[in-house]
Design a protein around this motif. Structure first.
Motif, PDB file in Angstrom:
ATOM      1  N   ARG A 155       0.780  -1.194   0.126  1.00 19.49           N
ATOM      2  CA  ARG A 155      -0.156  -0.065   0.015  1.00 19.49           C
ATOM      3  C   ARG A 155       0.769   1.253  -0.002  1.00 19.49           C
ATOM      4  O   ARG A 155       2.055   1.374   0.628  1.00 19.49           O
ATOM      5  N   THR A 185      -2.629  -1.306  -3.449  1.00 23.22           N
ATOM      6  CA  THR A 185      -3.370  -0.417  -3.097  1.00 23.22           C
ATOM      7  C   THR A 185      -2.698   1.142  -3.058  1.00 23.22           C
ATOM      8  O   THR A 185      -1.751   1.347  -2.401  1.00 23.22           O
ATOM      9  N   ASP A 197      -9.404   3.660   5.248  1.00 24.63           N
ATOM     10  CA  ASP A 197      -8.102   3.918   4.706  1.00 24.63           C
ATOM     11  C   ASP A 197      -7.391   4.636   5.818  1.00 24.63           C
ATOM     12  O   ASP A 197      -6.510   4.531   5.929  1.00 24.63           O
TER      13      ASP A 197
END
Length: 346
Positions: A155, A185, A197
């Protein structure tokens, strides 16, 4: 009078920075103050409002409530509006009036969270600092509020890609496409970050500081959670600068991280060109080169042009063209925090 602005409008204030930094998140923004103080957020600084749901409330505190300190009335108003407007958390930002009456923001947070059972963040903006200080404060407070130790994953967080820092939807899209080649991501805090998030922010393996405003947040996450950070990779918006024939000197006026990236790109094909970066807003001294300058007003800009002589090319907001200082070409690069929404729309 030093730095009396005669040709430039007032710069975007710190509370505008807060509002723009979180306007794409699923939160309710409450701007506390008189209408005259906070009206600029809607009329000049909220450049991307047309693509958002309306989630900004203005308390427009009355003289009586100001004098009597009737916070309960305002808190009840926020609770009521929060039930009508869908949101995951609340951001409250201040202005000159709350500063003058000494609003107890910690008490507001405790009372609002108790009544609504959802996260509340209060930012003690005063309206006297410029936008980047508001952005820095809200990004850092989001880390303080939501960061926690979680398992790492593929991420990347992009932080600071706000319109007031010179970012456009196309620039965000381009940066995300590049990062998605390496990470499963990619979350842009200014574009599509959800509450989930934010709570997973520390699962990231990399943070991208897209502007100076992101530095306190990414530095804290590196220190507390070991997440490395970099500034933005290559962008494509200013390649037309390369086409200037015979250019020996270029002045880039704008957000430091963005303009430093453009400087690196231009040098790659034109290593002999003298390129300087100036900004009317905060600059990190560690990233400045000889000839770079932090400007505090139009007097500083005029002085800089006089002391350094005319450049072949200047890249900056359209309002700076009137000051001259270039020999060949002025390339317009809007900086909303400098000239405002209305002038750039025109």
């Amino acid at each position: 009078m030093i730095n009396l602005f005669k040709k430039l409008p007032a710069f975007s204030a710190d509370y505008s920075g807060v509002c723009n930094a979180v306007q794409h998140m699923h939160c309710l923004i409450v701007l506390h103050g008189q209408g005259g103080c906070i009206g600029g957020v809607n009329t000049c600084d909220d450049f991307e409002k047309e693509r958002n749901e309306e989630r900004i409330l203005f308390t427009k505190i009355s003289e009586i409530d100001t004098v009597t300190g009737n916070d309960k009335k305002l808190i009840d108003q926020i609770v009521s509006d929060s039930q009508e407007i869908e949101n995951d958390f609340i951001i409250v930002a201040g202005s000159p009036i709350p500063m003058l009456i000494g609003t107890d923001w910690n008490a507001w947070v405790r009372e609002l969270e108790a009544e609504m059972d959802k996260p509340v963040i209060a930012i003690n903006t005063k309206g006297f600092a410029t936008y980047e200080y508001g952005e820095k404060a809200i990004f850092l407070e989001l880390v303080n509020k939501f960061a926690c130790s979680v398992e790492k994953e593929s991420r990347a967080n992009i932080i600071g890609d706000t319109c007031l820092s010179g970012w456009t939807a196309d620039m965000r899209r381009q940066l995300k496409v590049e990062l998605q080649k390496k990470y499963n991501t990619v979350v842009s805090w200014n574009d599509d970050a959800t509450l989930d998030d934010l709570r997973k922010m520390c699962s990231a393996s990399l943070n991208i500081a897209a502007s100076i405003s992101a530095l306190p947040a990414v530095i804290k996450m590196k220190k507390d959670y070991g997440i490395p950070y970099i500034t933005i990779p290559e962008l494509n918006e200013i390649k037309r600068v390369d086409k200037l024939t015979g250019a020996r000197s270029i002045l880039l006026v704008g957000e430091q991280i963005v303009m430093n990236q453009y400087r690196e790109q231009i040098r790659r094909n034109n290593p002999d060109i003298q390129i300087s970066v100036c900004n009317f807003f905060e600059m990190n001294p560690e990233w400045m080169e000889e000839g770079d300058c932090r400007l505090f007003g139009e007097d500083d800009y005029i002085k800089y042009l006089n002391e350094h002589g005319h450049c072949d090319c200047i890249v900056g907001d359209s309002l700076l063209e009137q000051f001259g200082g270039y020999e060949q070409k002025f390339i317009k690069y809007p900086q909303i925090a400098l000239s405002g929404r209305l002038l750039n729309d025109r």
